[in-house]
Every structure is written in C-alpha cells, then in structure tokens.
Scaffold this active site. Structure first.
Site, PDB file in Angstrom:
ATOM      1  N   ALA A 120      70.447  68.813  45.496  1.00  0.00           N
ATOM      2  CA  ALA A 120      70.240  68.092  44.237  1.00  0.00           C
ATOM      3  C   ALA A 120      71.506  67.988  43.381  1.00  0.00           C
ATOM      4  CB  ALA A 120      69.124  68.728  43.400  1.00  0.00           C
ATOM      5  N   GLY A 121      71.746  66.782  42.910  1.00  0.00           N
ATOM      6  CA  GLY A 121      72.822  66.552  41.951  1.00  0.00           C
ATOM      7  C   GLY A 121      74.162  66.169  42.543  1.00  0.00           C
TER       8      GLY A 121
ATOM      9  N   GLY B 139      68.749  63.843  41.371  1.00  0.00           N
ATOM     10  CA  GLY B 139      69.068  62.439  41.124  1.00  0.00           C
ATOM     11  C   GLY B 139      70.095  62.189  40.044  1.00  0.00           C
TER      12      GLY B 139
ATOM     13  N   LYS C 230      59.846  72.078  53.238  1.00  0.00           N
ATOM     14  CA  LYS C 230      60.721  72.258  52.077  1.00  0.00           C
ATOM     15  C   LYS C 230      59.812  72.439  50.876  1.00  0.00           C
ATOM     16  CE  LYS C 230      64.275  70.349  49.135  1.00  0.00           C
ATOM     17  NZ  LYS C 230      64.627  69.127  48.399  1.00  0.00           N
TER      18      LYS C 230
ATOM     19  N   ASN D  74      70.458  62.776  48.757  1.00  0.00           N
ATOM     20  CA  ASN D  74      69.517  61.656  48.831  1.00  0.00           C
ATOM     21  C   ASN D  74      69.969  60.510  47.936  1.00  0.00           C
ATOM     22  OD1 ASN D  74      65.865  61.357  48.561  1.00  0.00           O
ATOM     23  ND2 ASN D  74      67.387  59.806  48.850  1.00  0.00           N
ATOM     24  N   THR D  75      69.840  60.709  46.621  1.00  0.00           N
ATOM     25  CA  THR D  75      70.069  59.612  45.684  1.00  0.00           C
ATOM     26  C   THR D  75      71.450  58.985  45.833  1.00  0.00           C
ATOM     27  OG1 THR D  75      68.548  60.596  44.083  1.00  0.00           O
ATOM     28  CG2 THR D  75      70.151  59.018  43.234  1.00  0.00           C
TER      29      THR D  75
END
Length: 257
Positions: free
Chosen positions: A185-186, A159, A98, A207-208
């Site tokens: 992301a986001g 995040g 990645k 993830n976050t």
C-alpha cells in the site's frame, strides 16, 4: 543468482505482488500482470465468482505460475473476514488468504485488534495467512507468533501513491521478522519499490500505481525492474552513511596540505 523467496513452502522468483483493482479493463489488467512477471496476484473476494473458473476476471488473472491470493477487502471486523475466507476456500480449495480488516471507510487503515483475532482463527483453521497491517512492530511479532506466513505493513494509506511514510517502523519490523516482510500500500513509483527492497523488505505489493497510470504494462515492467534492482542492491551490502565527507581519492588530502 539463486535468490528465491519462500512463503509457506512455495518458492517465488518474482518479489513483486500485484493487485487487481482499478484497471480500466480485464484485458489491460491481464497484460500488466504478464508484463510484471508477478507470481502472486491478489483479488477481492467480493469482485469475482471464485466458484466459476470461466469468470472473466479470474480468466484474466490465472496463469500456470501464478498463486491466486484471495483477499478479504471490505471486511469490517474479524467475523466478517473469517466468513469471507471460508467461503472462498470452500468454493475454490485455495487456502491462501490476504487478510484485510478495514472498518474505516476514509483511510482504509487496518484494525489491529480485529486483524489479530481473525489471523489466529484462520491459522487454526489451516489457512495460509498474509495479513495487511499498520507498520506496527509489536503487532507484526504477534501475528508472526500466531503462525502467519508473512506480514504486510503499509507504506502509506491504500491508493495514496505517497511512497514510504512509515520508514522507521518498517525497518524495525524487517529487523525483527523471521517471516517474509511484504511492503504493501502507498507505493506510487518504481523508485518507492526499490527503496523498500533496499531497506531489506522481501517483496512489495503494488496495485493503484500500475492500474491508474497511462501505460499499465510499461509501469508494471518498470516496477519489476525496480524490485530486482532494489533487491540486488540490498544483497550487495550498501556502504555506511556518513555525516562528513570521505575522500574517494588521495588527491583530496593532497590539496588540503
């Protein structure tokens, strides 16, 4: 329903990719990965000893059906990203990467010029490249033309948990892509993931939102369900959006008379 996603010749049943940062412990991360059913897990090369199969973090990630996706998080330019990818491949034999090039320390936005330069070099070197990018349709096509296996446009800054703030551009990327589009992301809630899948994205990376919540395993399950629901809704062919009301029963017309 046979709805496999294929990336670089490998079939994936799950369309939920998982990141491995910010978990309170490796055990909690491992449980969340298991609960998610994910078959693609990304890890920052800077955080693991990829040469050591007994590395605690690697041991918590690895499963028979999981494709480990090393990422170049922290790389500030193309040269650094390429160097990290080559080190990882030399140590592990893994050709998947990645690609992340984020020189800005505050918003962690990817550098489009350096990302394209690194992608071209890594593809030429035989890597399977999945680049993290701004939601830029022109860049996405150039990366696809360069031989990247997917494109991974951001929904919002990493995040941030803001949801999809780049909707119109992601729609264009999806409409033009001939490689899988992974919204990255986001995404802060399962509904955000369902939204992306209903738009026609091939997969999402989270993830976050999972790592920092109160119950990561339960949140991972919720994201998995939302990804499946969003995908099924997309394949079902949603009805058109209308600016005016359309009666669902002849009774409405009767009342007007």
């Amino acid at each position: 329903m046979n709805d496999k996603m294929i990336i670089a010749g490998r079939e994936f049943s799950s369309r939920l990719f998982i990141g491995t940062g910010k978990f309170a412990s490796n055990r909690i991360m491992s449980d969340a990965i298991e609960a998610s059913g994910s078959e693609m897990v990304t890890v920052a090369l800077r955080r693991v000893n990829i040469e050591d199969s007994s590395d605690d973090m690697l041991s918590a990630i690895m499963r028979e059906n999981v494709q480990l996706l090393p990422n170049t998080s922290g790389a500030r330019d193309a040269k650094e990203a390429v160097r990290l990818a080559k080190i990882a491949r030399a140590a592990s034999g893994i050709e998947w990467v990645k690609l992340e090039v984020t020189p800005d320390p505050y918003y962690l936005l990817p550098d489009p010029v350096e990302t394209l330069e690194a992608a071209k070099e890594l593809v030429d070197e035989g890597f399977i490249v999945l680049p993290y990018i701004n939601a830029d349709p022109v860049l996405a096509k150039k990366l696809e033309d360069a031989g990247c296996a997917t494109v991974m446009p951001l929904a919002a800054p990493i995040g941030s948990n803001k949801g999809i703030k780049t909707r119109d551009s992601i729609k264009i990327i999806i409409s033009q892509a001939s490689v899988p589009v992974v919204v990255d992301a986001g995404l802060g809630l399962p509904s955000h993931a369902a939204d992306a899948m209903e738009m026609g994205a091939d997969a999402v990376l989270v993830n976050t939102a999972i790592a920092v919540c109160d119950k990561p395993s339960e949140m991972a399950q919720a994201f998995a369900k939302s990804v499946e629901a969003g995908r099924q809704g997309y394949l079902a062919g949603p009805g058109c959006v209308s600016e005016t009301a359309n009666a669902s029963s002849p009774l409405t017309g009767f009342l007007r008379d």
